[in-house]
Write a protein that holds these residues in place. Sequence first.
Motif, PDB file in Angstrom:
ATOM      1  N   PHE A 183       0.815  36.116 -11.183  1.00 58.83           N
ATOM      2  CA  PHE A 183       0.822  34.793 -10.555  1.00 58.83           C
ATOM      3  C   PHE A 183      -0.133  34.757  -9.356  1.00 58.83           C
ATOM      4  O   PHE A 183      -1.003  33.895  -9.254  1.00 58.83           O
ATOM      5  CB  PHE A 183       2.236  34.404 -10.112  1.00 58.83           C
ATOM      6  CG  PHE A 183       3.135  34.093 -11.271  1.00 58.83           C
ATOM      7  CD1 PHE A 183       3.091  32.853 -11.896  1.00 58.83           C
ATOM      8  CD2 PHE A 183       4.007  35.049 -11.772  1.00 58.83           C
ATOM      9  CE1 PHE A 183       3.902  32.568 -12.985  1.00 58.83           C
ATOM     10  CE2 PHE A 183       4.820  34.781 -12.860  1.00 58.83           C
ATOM     11  CZ  PHE A 183       4.779  33.542 -13.470  1.00 58.83           C
ATOM     12  N   HIS A 239      -0.745  28.492 -12.415  1.00 63.11           N
ATOM     13  CA  HIS A 239      -0.021  29.662 -12.910  1.00 63.11           C
ATOM     14  C   HIS A 239       0.376  29.578 -14.377  1.00 63.11           C
ATOM     15  O   HIS A 239       1.264  30.291 -14.834  1.00 63.11           O
ATOM     16  CB  HIS A 239       1.223  29.901 -12.038  1.00 63.11           C
ATOM     17  CG  HIS A 239       0.872  30.202 -10.618  1.00 63.11           C
ATOM     18  ND1 HIS A 239      -0.016  31.175 -10.271  1.00 63.11           N
ATOM     19  CD2 HIS A 239       1.274  29.627  -9.452  1.00 63.11           C
ATOM     20  CE1 HIS A 239      -0.144  31.201  -8.941  1.00 63.11           C
ATOM     21  NE2 HIS A 239       0.626  30.265  -8.433  1.00 63.11           N
ATOM     22  N   GLN A 240      -0.299  28.679 -15.101  1.00 58.90           N
ATOM     23  CA  GLN A 240      -0.022  28.543 -16.524  1.00 58.90           C
ATOM     24  C   GLN A 240      -0.195  29.889 -17.248  1.00 58.90           C
ATOM     25  O   GLN A 240       0.624  30.278 -18.077  1.00 58.90           O
ATOM     26  CB  GLN A 240      -0.978  27.509 -17.098  1.00 58.90           C
ATOM     27  CG  GLN A 240      -0.648  27.061 -18.489  1.00 58.90           C
ATOM     28  CD  GLN A 240      -1.681  26.048 -18.981  1.00 58.90           C
ATOM     29  OE1 GLN A 240      -2.650  25.743 -18.292  1.00 58.90           O
ATOM     30  NE2 GLN A 240      -1.456  25.542 -20.164  1.00 58.90           N
ATOM     31  N   ASN A 266      13.006  30.876 -10.905  1.00 55.55           N
ATOM     32  CA  ASN A 266      12.091  31.823 -10.272  1.00 55.55           C
ATOM     33  C   ASN A 266      12.375  33.252 -10.723  1.00 55.55           C
ATOM     34  O   ASN A 266      11.458  34.022 -11.008  1.00 55.55           O
ATOM     35  CB  ASN A 266      12.212  31.751  -8.739  1.00 55.55           C
ATOM     36  CG  ASN A 266      11.195  30.792  -8.120  1.00 55.55           C
ATOM     37  OD1 ASN A 266      10.428  30.143  -8.832  1.00 55.55           O
ATOM     38  ND2 ASN A 266      11.200  30.710  -6.802  1.00 55.55           N
ATOM     39  N   THR A 278       4.159  40.157 -10.248  1.00 54.03           N
ATOM     40  CA  THR A 278       3.970  38.705 -10.121  1.00 54.03           C
ATOM     41  C   THR A 278       3.271  38.320  -8.825  1.00 54.03           C
ATOM     42  O   THR A 278       2.198  37.733  -8.836  1.00 54.03           O
ATOM     43  CB  THR A 278       5.330  37.997 -10.181  1.00 54.03           C
ATOM     44  OG1 THR A 278       6.203  38.564  -9.195  1.00 54.03           O
ATOM     45  CG2 THR A 278       5.956  38.105 -11.558  1.00 54.03           C
ATOM     46  N   VAL A 291       5.450  26.733 -17.017  1.00 55.70           N
ATOM     47  CA  VAL A 291       6.505  26.503 -16.027  1.00 55.70           C
ATOM     48  C   VAL A 291       7.287  25.260 -16.429  1.00 55.70           C
ATOM     49  O   VAL A 291       6.709  24.237 -16.787  1.00 55.70           O
ATOM     50  CB  VAL A 291       5.881  26.302 -14.624  1.00 55.70           C
ATOM     51  CG1 VAL A 291       6.962  26.020 -13.592  1.00 55.70           C
ATOM     52  CG2 VAL A 291       5.055  27.517 -14.238  1.00 55.70           C
ATOM     53  N   THR A 319      10.873  34.569 -13.955  1.00 54.79           N
ATOM     54  CA  THR A 319       9.449  34.890 -14.038  1.00 54.79           C
ATOM     55  C   THR A 319       9.146  36.326 -13.619  1.00 54.79           C
ATOM     56  O   THR A 319       8.013  36.777 -13.786  1.00 54.79           O
ATOM     57  CB  THR A 319       8.607  33.944 -13.170  1.00 54.79           C
ATOM     58  OG1 THR A 319       8.946  34.176 -11.804  1.00 54.79           O
ATOM     59  CG2 THR A 319       8.835  32.498 -13.534  1.00 54.79           C
ATOM     60  N   ALA A 333       2.661  32.392 -16.369  1.00 59.53           N
ATOM     61  CA  ALA A 333       3.918  32.000 -17.013  1.00 59.53           C
ATOM     62  C   ALA A 333       3.864  32.305 -18.509  1.00 59.53           C
ATOM     63  O   ALA A 333       4.834  32.811 -19.083  1.00 59.53           O
ATOM     64  CB  ALA A 333       4.194  30.517 -16.766  1.00 59.53           C
ATOM     65  N   GLN A 334       2.725  32.033 -19.132  1.00 58.91           N
ATOM     66  CA  GLN A 334       2.568  32.350 -20.565  1.00 58.91           C
ATOM     67  C   GLN A 334       2.730  33.845 -20.803  1.00 58.91           C
ATOM     68  O   GLN A 334       3.379  34.268 -21.751  1.00 58.91           O
ATOM     69  CB  GLN A 334       1.185  31.898 -21.063  1.00 58.91           C
ATOM     70  CG  GLN A 334       1.073  30.417 -21.375  1.00 58.91           C
ATOM     71  CD  GLN A 334       1.853  29.997 -22.621  1.00 58.91           C
ATOM     72  OE1 GLN A 334       2.304  30.820 -23.402  1.00 58.91           O
ATOM     73  NE2 GLN A 334       2.025  28.688 -22.791  1.00 58.91           N
ATOM     74  N   ARG A 347      -2.060  37.859 -19.752  1.00 62.04           N
ATOM     75  CA  ARG A 347      -2.585  36.876 -18.807  1.00 62.04           C
ATOM     76  C   ARG A 347      -4.105  36.757 -18.923  1.00 62.04           C
ATOM     77  O   ARG A 347      -4.646  35.659 -18.974  1.00 62.04           O
ATOM     78  CB  ARG A 347      -2.212  37.213 -17.367  1.00 62.04           C
ATOM     79  CG  ARG A 347      -2.787  36.197 -16.390  1.00 62.04           C
ATOM     80  CD  ARG A 347      -2.867  36.690 -14.956  1.00 62.04           C
ATOM     81  NE  ARG A 347      -3.950  35.985 -14.278  1.00 62.04           N
ATOM     82  CZ  ARG A 347      -5.206  36.380 -14.303  1.00 62.04           C
ATOM     83  NH1 ARG A 347      -5.565  37.469 -14.955  1.00 62.04           N
ATOM     84  NH2 ARG A 347      -6.127  35.678 -13.691  1.00 62.04           N
ATOM     85  N   LEU A 363       6.689  34.668 -19.712  1.00 62.13           N
ATOM     86  CA  LEU A 363       7.759  33.912 -20.371  1.00 62.13           C
ATOM     87  C   LEU A 363       7.390  33.453 -21.776  1.00 62.13           C
ATOM     88  O   LEU A 363       8.261  33.018 -22.529  1.00 62.13           O
ATOM     89  CB  LEU A 363       8.110  32.670 -19.532  1.00 62.13           C
ATOM     90  CG  LEU A 363       8.535  32.917 -18.085  1.00 62.13           C
ATOM     91  CD1 LEU A 363       8.647  31.600 -17.342  1.00 62.13           C
ATOM     92  CD2 LEU A 363       9.855  33.679 -18.053  1.00 62.13           C
TER      93      LEU A 363
END
Lengths: 467, 185
Positions: free
Chosen positions: A378, A239-240, A280, A371, A251, A283, A243-244, B94, A247
Motif C-alpha cells: 500500500f 491502492h487498487q 483495515n 502493507t 477497497v 488488508t 488491495a488486489q 501488486r 484481498l
Amino acid sequence: MCDGGCKGGARGRPNMAPVYPKAASYPEYAQLVNRENAQVDRRLFVDEAIYQAELQQIFARSWLFLAHESQIPSPGDFIRTSMGEDDVIVVRQRDGSVKAFLNSCPHRGNRVCMVDAGTKARGFICNYHGWSFGIDGGLRGTDGKVYEKDQAFEKAQIGLTPVAQIDSYKGLIFGTFDPAAPSLLDFFGPFTFYLDIMLDNDEGGTEFIGGAIKSEIDCNWKFPAENFVGDILHAFWTHQSGAQAILGAGVDLGKRYDELAFQASVYGHGIETNLDKVGNTRTLGYPELVDYVYDLSEKASARLGDLRARAIGAISSCTVFPNFSFLPGQNTFRVWHPRGPGKIELVVWTLVNKNAPEHIKEAYRKGVMMTFSPGGVFEMDDGENWEYSTRVNQGFVTRQQPLHYALGLESTDLERELPGHIHKGSMNDANQRLFYTRWAEFMEHDNWTDLQNGDTAPPQKSVKAAE
Amino acid sequence: MLDFLDISKPFDRLDNPVTLEIERAIIRWVHAEARLLDAERYQEWLDGFIDPEIHYWMPDMETRRRDDPRGTFKYGESAYFDDNWRELEIRVKRYNEPSAWADNPATRHVHLISNIEVNATDDPALFAVCSAFTNVRNRNEADQDIIHGRREDVLRAVDGGYRLLRRRVLIVQNVLLSKNLNTFF
C-alpha cells in the motif's frame, strides 16, 4: 581600546538558562487557507518563509509525539527523535518519569547522542570536548577537569535544554517546547474519545514492537498528515493494486456506508472511519488477525461502547495535529518529521495490545511490513503522489492556482451524539478543511487563549440543544 | 537446523571452496537472476529461482553504539522484507496490476552484483553464497534511488539447477533514502 584587562573580550558571564522561542502572528499566511471558497493556496507546500513560520508557530508550540512508554521501560533507556527539525533525546529517569532534551551540547552545539536508541545509559558525553551530562540533562563533568580548575566557571546552571513540558496519554509520550502550552489533555480536547479506540480497547494497554522503520519522502509534511486525517477517497484509486494483491478485490466500504461512516475533528486532529469492524485489519493479509479483532471488538464493546468497538479494525485513519498519524486495524503509527518545505523523514512503528498472544503480535509486525512500510504493497504507491503534489508547485504559474478541498460541504452531522465536529460519510474533505483551519489558527494567533477558542475548538453541543 | 540456514545468524565459515564447475554455474545463476530482476520479470523469478521454502529477509538497520548488545539489526524486529513464498507472491501480484502506479510508467532497474564467493556446506545440496550489490532505480525524468548492500544466500541444488532457499539482505542505509522499495534485492 582594551588596556589588557578586558577578559578576552567578555564583559560578563554566560546566561545558560533555556531559551524557548516566542510565537508571532502571521495573518498573511493564515489567509492562504481560504475558508470562503474551501481552497488552500499552494504556497503552503513549497514556500521557505512559510515553512520557517511553521517551525516557529506549530512545531515549537504543539504537543508532539515522542515515544511509546514501552520503548524506554527502565532508567537510562533512551531514544533519539525529532520535534520539528530539532533533534531530541527522550530518556527514562531514575524515578520512573520521562524527560527529553535538545540533543545539542551547550558548549559548541555538537550532538551529545549519535545513536537511534540505547538502554541503561548513565549519561551522554559530547565527542568534541568531552562535556558529559547525566540522564537528567545536568552537566556532570568535562574532560581533564580543566573547567574544575577554572575558578570563574559556573557549572550548576549548565545543562541540556529540556523540552518544556512532557506528558503521556495511555502509553504515548508527548512533549512541547512551549512552557505556556495548555495540558496535553487540553490540547487533545475530547478527541481522546477517538484515540481510545486504539489505545484503550484492552485492559492490558499497548506497546510498540520491533523498532522503527525510517525513510525519506520528497514531499511537504502536510500532504501525508492531511491524507491520514481524512482522505479515504484516495484508497480506491491509489491502492487498487495493493488491495488486489492482498484481498483479490478492490477497497470496499460495504453496504452500511451511508448509515455508519463519518469523520470527526477536534482542534485539527481528525479521524475518518467506516465502522465496518475489520476492513483495515483484513488488508494485512493474515486471517488470524481478523479473528483476533472480531473477538477483541466483542470484548471491547463493554469498555468502549458499540460504536468505538466497531472502529478498532475498521477502514479508517487518523492524524493528531500536526504530524502524528495512525491506522486503526492496521496498527501502523507514524510521524511525518518536516525536513524543509519539500522533504520529510517518515518514522513508522507497530502498535499492539500487550495482552495479545505472541503469534498475533508477530502477524501485526509482518502485516505492517507487507502493507505500510516502504516496501509495503500500500505505502509503495503513496510516496510518488505526495512528491509530485509538492514538486509541481515550483512552477510559478502552477502555484497561483489554489487547490480544491470542497468535497462534502453540506455534510455536517448535528444529530449524532459524538464529540467534535462530525460530518457524514468518511469520503469527505471536512477533516482536511479543519486541519488547514487549525494550521491557519496557529499562523494567526500568538497566544493559546485564541488558539483554543477558534473554529476548530469542539462545538458546544449543549448550547445547540438549548437553541 | 543447520546453522547457516538460521536467518538470524551470519555465515561463520567461508573457507569451503567448491569445484570450478559448480562455482561457474552458481555465478551464472546469480547474474541471470539479476538480469531477470532488471527486466521486472518477477513471476519468472519466483517460479524459476525461488525455492518454495524461501526465507527472504532484509532488516532495518539502526545506529547503535558498538557496545550495545542489540547490534545494528536483529531478527524479529522491524524489517523491509521477512517473507516466505506466499508473501513474496503478494508483492509480485501488486507489480503485475496495471494500477501499480509507482511502477506505471515503468521504473528502470539495474542490479549490479559483485564480490561473489561460493562456498560448500555440510549438506552437499546446499551452497553458501555471499555477494555485494548496487541496486539502481530510475523513473520519470530524474528520480533516482541507489542502494548498496550485501547478500548472504543459501542456494539449493534442484533438478540440475539452483533455487534460492535463504537470503539475508544487509543495506548500508539507516534512514532509507528512498520513498519506497519497488524492487527486489
